[in-house]
Scaffold this motif. Structure first.
Motif, mmCIF file in Angstrom:
data_model
loop_
_atom_site.group_PDB
_atom_site.id
_atom_site.type_symbol
_atom_site.label_atom_id
_atom_site.label_comp_id
_atom_site.label_asym_id
_atom_site.label_seq_id
_atom_site.Cartn_x
_atom_site.Cartn_y
_atom_site.Cartn_z
ATOM 1 N N GLU A 79 0.738 -1.219 -0.475
ATOM 2 C CA GLU A 79 0.142 -0.468 0.144
ATOM 3 C C GLU A 79 1.000 1.325 0.060
ATOM 4 O O GLU A 79 0.777 2.426 -0.531
ATOM 5 C CB GLU A 79 -0.939 -0.098 1.120
ATOM 6 N N GLU A 80 1.633 0.835 0.918
ATOM 7 C CA GLU A 80 3.103 2.771 1.096
ATOM 8 C C GLU A 80 3.417 2.378 -0.683
ATOM 9 O O GLU A 80 3.575 3.788 -1.289
ATOM 10 C CB GLU A 80 3.918 2.060 1.556
ATOM 11 N N MET A 81 3.483 1.604 -1.627
ATOM 12 C CA MET A 81 4.251 1.681 -2.981
ATOM 13 C C MET A 81 3.424 2.167 -4.103
ATOM 14 O O MET A 81 3.500 2.866 -4.424
ATOM 15 C CB MET A 81 4.152 0.058 -3.170
ATOM 16 N N TRP A 82 2.139 2.263 -3.626
ATOM 17 C CA TRP A 82 0.899 2.105 -4.409
ATOM 18 C C TRP A 82 0.827 4.038 -4.212
ATOM 19 O O TRP A 82 0.410 4.539 -5.015
ATOM 20 C CB TRP A 82 -0.486 1.513 -4.050
ATOM 21 N N TRP A 83 0.599 4.344 -2.731
ATOM 22 C CA TRP A 83 0.616 5.917 -2.997
ATOM 23 C C TRP A 83 1.532 6.838 -3.127
ATOM 24 O O TRP A 83 1.193 7.749 -3.495
ATOM 25 C CB TRP A 83 -0.195 5.369 -1.120
ATOM 26 N N LEU A 84 3.221 5.939 -3.072
ATOM 27 C CA LEU A 84 3.758 6.617 -3.443
ATOM 28 C C LEU A 84 3.649 6.817 -4.972
ATOM 29 O O LEU A 84 4.503 7.700 -5.642
ATOM 30 C CB LEU A 84 5.424 6.015 -2.542
ATOM 31 N N GLY A 85 3.070 6.063 -5.928
ATOM 32 C CA GLY A 85 3.386 6.345 -6.830
ATOM 33 C C GLY A 85 4.790 4.972 -7.360
ATOM 34 O O GLY A 85 5.332 5.508 -8.384
ATOM 35 N N THR A 86 4.572 4.273 -7.011
ATOM 36 C CA THR A 86 6.111 3.357 -7.223
ATOM 37 C C THR A 86 6.355 2.163 -6.960
ATOM 38 O O THR A 86 4.969 1.631 -6.129
ATOM 39 C CB THR A 86 7.000 3.882 -6.725
ATOM 40 N N ASP B 120 -14.111 -1.102 2.193
ATOM 41 C CA ASP B 120 -14.422 0.764 3.221
ATOM 42 C C ASP B 120 -13.356 1.815 2.229
ATOM 43 O O ASP B 120 -13.122 2.579 2.274
ATOM 44 C CB ASP B 120 -13.736 1.247 4.444
ATOM 45 N N SER B 121 -13.234 1.280 1.632
ATOM 46 C CA SER B 121 -12.508 2.035 0.639
ATOM 47 C C SER B 121 -12.669 3.009 -0.284
ATOM 48 O O SER B 121 -14.187 2.649 -0.809
ATOM 49 C CB SER B 121 -11.067 1.252 -0.329
ATOM 50 N N ASP B 122 -12.373 4.266 -0.289
ATOM 51 C CA ASP B 122 -12.240 5.279 -1.266
ATOM 52 C C ASP B 122 -11.637 4.928 -3.210
ATOM 53 O O ASP B 122 -10.876 5.443 -3.144
ATOM 54 C CB ASP B 122 -11.853 6.936 -1.319
ATOM 55 N N MET B 123 -12.852 4.243 -3.323
ATOM 56 C CA MET B 123 -12.468 3.439 -4.755
ATOM 57 C C MET B 123 -11.821 4.667 -5.755
ATOM 58 O O MET B 123 -10.899 4.263 -6.717
ATOM 59 C CB MET B 123 -13.338 2.725 -5.891
ATOM 60 N N ALA B 124 -11.946 6.053 -5.910
ATOM 61 C CA ALA B 124 -11.524 7.056 -6.870
ATOM 62 C C ALA B 124 -10.230 7.452 -6.429
ATOM 63 O O ALA B 124 -9.749 7.623 -7.349
ATOM 64 C CB ALA B 124 -13.116 8.165 -6.763
ATOM 65 N N ARG B 125 -10.388 7.276 -4.932
ATOM 66 C CA ARG B 125 -8.979 8.579 -4.603
ATOM 67 C C ARG B 125 -8.159 7.200 -5.134
ATOM 68 O O ARG B 125 -6.387 7.845 -5.278
ATOM 69 C CB ARG B 125 -9.356 8.145 -3.543
ATOM 70 N N ARG C 5 -4.740 7.236 -7.667
ATOM 71 C CA ARG C 5 -2.965 7.474 -7.829
ATOM 72 C C ARG C 5 -2.348 6.804 -8.853
ATOM 73 O O ARG C 5 -1.066 7.200 -8.580
ATOM 74 C CB ARG C 5 -3.035 6.539 -5.805
ATOM 75 N N ALA C 6 -2.282 5.242 -8.961
ATOM 76 C CA ALA C 6 -1.203 4.796 -9.626
ATOM 77 C C ALA C 6 -2.528 3.698 -10.754
ATOM 78 O O ALA C 6 -3.230 4.103 -10.892
ATOM 79 C CB ALA C 6 -0.564 4.064 -9.133
ATOM 80 N N LEU C 7 -1.527 3.281 -11.817
ATOM 81 C CA LEU C 7 -2.267 1.476 -12.424
ATOM 82 C C LEU C 7 -1.669 0.981 -11.938
ATOM 83 O O LEU C 7 -0.875 0.235 -11.517
ATOM 84 C CB LEU C 7 -1.428 2.363 -14.018
ATOM 85 N N VAL C 8 -3.196 0.561 -12.064
ATOM 86 C CA VAL C 8 -3.141 -1.220 -12.140
ATOM 87 C C VAL C 8 -2.468 -2.408 -12.721
ATOM 88 O O VAL C 8 -1.288 -3.482 -12.221
ATOM 89 C CB VAL C 8 -4.987 -1.369 -11.780
ATOM 90 N N GLY C 9 -2.752 -2.261 -14.446
ATOM 91 C CA GLY C 9 -2.086 -3.501 -14.946
ATOM 92 C C GLY C 9 -2.687 -4.228 -14.844
ATOM 93 O O GLY C 9 -3.671 -5.099 -13.853
ATOM 94 N N PRO C 10 -2.523 -5.605 -15.463
ATOM 95 C CA PRO C 10 -3.576 -7.058 -16.105
ATOM 96 C C PRO C 10 -3.258 -7.733 -14.636
ATOM 97 O O PRO C 10 -3.775 -8.668 -14.235
ATOM 98 C CB PRO C 10 -2.681 -7.185 -17.540
ATOM 99 N N VAL C 11 -1.552 -7.750 -14.251
ATOM 100 C CA VAL C 11 -1.319 -8.929 -13.138
ATOM 101 C C VAL C 11 -2.091 -8.221 -11.318
ATOM 102 O O VAL C 11 -2.785 -9.236 -11.407
ATOM 103 C CB VAL C 11 -0.098 -8.456 -13.106
ATOM 104 N N ILE C 12 -2.171 -6.679 -11.538
ATOM 105 C CA ILE C 12 -2.689 -7.019 -9.755
ATOM 106 C C ILE C 12 -3.995 -6.766 -10.232
ATOM 107 O O ILE C 12 -4.401 -7.525 -9.223
ATOM 108 C CB ILE C 12 -2.128 -5.294 -9.874
ATOM 109 N N ALA D 296 -6.433 7.539 -15.396
ATOM 110 C CA ALA D 296 -6.083 6.894 -14.633
ATOM 111 C C ALA D 296 -6.705 5.955 -14.100
ATOM 112 O O ALA D 296 -6.526 4.678 -14.365
ATOM 113 C CB ALA D 296 -4.996 7.269 -13.671
ATOM 114 N N ILE D 297 -7.883 6.811 -13.604
ATOM 115 C CA ILE D 297 -8.976 5.888 -13.477
ATOM 116 C C ILE D 297 -9.643 5.057 -14.162
ATOM 117 O O ILE D 297 -10.263 4.061 -14.251
ATOM 118 C CB ILE D 297 -10.218 7.061 -12.913
#
Length: 409
Positions: A48-55, A123-128, A132-139, A171-172
């Motif tokens: 999750e930290e990687m996700w929010w950092l966009g890396t 409970d997640s804010d899906m739009a937020r 944040r970053a691109l999911v990609g097919p594997v994720i 991105a969304i």
């Protein structure tokens, strides 16, 4: 071909690796410091930290901070937290990056496994999250695999309710599209009677998929591959499709495709993988191919073309095949593909230059005379798409107006 991995293979691998890590990470009294579930939770926080950092990687200081936060969440003492933080970079599911002092997951599948909870939790804010970053097919596959079948209807409702803002709109839509593609490929039965909204699907692979009674609303499909697919009673509302790929085994019975203005180009493959591949842009040709696939579509009234226009279109297609391989080309390239001194090509070349679609560059040689190079100002596919009559590029429309002046009145 439609399933990236068996249903639980990533989970099995992760849990086997973590079971070994539990025995390796021990405190001063030789007892394990973390349980299996605590290992999973720690790695979820890293993902999750990687996700929010966009890396896809974090530095060692950040990793140690996440480990300390996880230990605080687990109620561990400071000495145990220090051991976990120090040994975190050597966790079996993590690996050193190519850059010093950076850590990543050993594989994208592992990152996807630990990110799945963030992407699908209620409970997640899906739009937020999605912005944040691109999911990609594997994720996306891992997220869909983590969904219980009973939870899919509620997840679809939440996915359809996302409202893309201006800043993160692309991105969304791309992330919604990635999840839609994965749902279609892996959970088609759960989609019967459902509507899927607001996704951009870039080169989705729907090969050999079977889909029934699904509606796509406000979706953009870019080069979807429906080879050997069977889609029945599928509806596209306010959606667009470009460069859809089908073959002689594709069935689209009772399927309602977008309006002609929202459907540009068709790639048709006949006689399997070893057969011929045709790029169709003419409304009449596209309609004929779709009717063979079972689409109930009215015949598009078109004026017959002169033999001269048909001949020039074939020459243009030959030129585009060459232009896809090289950005700039010379007279020698034209000669090699049989276009130099071709009267139809000379006419086409003149129109392309006049319309601003073909420009000249003089290449200065160190020794000897300079040479002239040419290149297109638009993508080759965009130039061909003008045959459909739906291009939004004024220069392409102008060029095809000249090409179609050879229509028989």
């Amino acid at each position: 071909e439609t399933t990236a991995l068996p249903e639980n293979i990533t989970s099995l691998l992760v849990r086997r690796i973590i079971a070994r890590e539990v025995g390796k990470l021990r405190g001063s009294n030789s007892d394990p410091l973390l349980t299996e579930e605590q290992h999973i939770r720690f790695l979820q926080l890293v993902a999750e930290e990687m996700w929010w950092l966009g890396t896809r990687e974090v530095d060692l200081a950040t990793l140690r901070t996440v480990a300390e936060l996880a230990c605080d969440e687990f109620g561990l003492g400071s000495s145990a937290a220090q051991i976990v933080a120090e040994r975190a970079p050597s966790h079996a599911l993590l690996a050193s990056s190519t850059q010093p002092n950076l850590v990543r997951f050993q594989h994208e599948y592992y990152l996807g496994f630990f990110l799945a909870r963030l992407l699908i939790e209620r409970d997640s804010d899906m739009a937020r999250v999605f912005g944040r970053a691109l999911v990609g097919p594997v994720i996306a596959d891992e997220a869909v695999r983590a969904l219980d079948k009973d939870a899919i209807p509620e997840f679809l409702d939440r996915l359809n309710s996302i409202r893309a803002g201006v800043t993160a709109r692309d991105a969304i839509r791309a992330n919604v599209g990635a999840l839609i593609e994965s749902l279609v490929r892996h959970q088609p039965l759960a989609l019967v009677g459902r509507t899927l909204c607001g996704g951009t699907l870039d080169h989705p692979r729907f090969v050999e998929t079977s889909v029934h009674d699904v509606t796509f609303q406000d979706c953009q499909f870019i080069a979807p591959d429906l080879s050997r697919a069977s889609w029945t009673a599928v509806i596209f509302q306010n959606s667009s499709i470009s460069q859809m790929r089908i073959d002689d085994r594709t069935r689209l019975d009772n399927t309602r495709l977008p309006e002609p203005a929202d459907m540009v180009g068709l790639v048709y493959c006949s006689n399997g993988a070893s057969g011929t591949v045709e790029e169709l842009y003419s409304p009449a040709d596209v309609t004929a191919a779709l009717r063979r696939a079972g689409v109930a579509i009215d015949t598009v009234p078109t004026k017959p073309r002169s033999t001269e226009t048909e001949r020039r279109i074939k020459v243009l297609q030959k030129f585009v095949r060459m232009a896809r391989k090289v950005f700039r080309f010379s007279d020698n390239d034209l000669k090699n593909c049989g276009l130099k001194d071709n009267r139809d090509w000379e006419w086409i070349r003149e129109q392309l230059v006049d319309c601003g679609l073909l420009v000249r560059h003089v290449k200065q040689a160190r020794q000897g005379p300079s040479s002239e190079m040419l290149h297109l100002t638009v993508r080759p596919e965009l130039l061909l798409s003008g045959e459909s009559g739906t291009s939004i590029e004024p220069k392409v429309r102008q060029f095809w107006g000249l090409m179609n002046n050879g229509l028989i009145s």
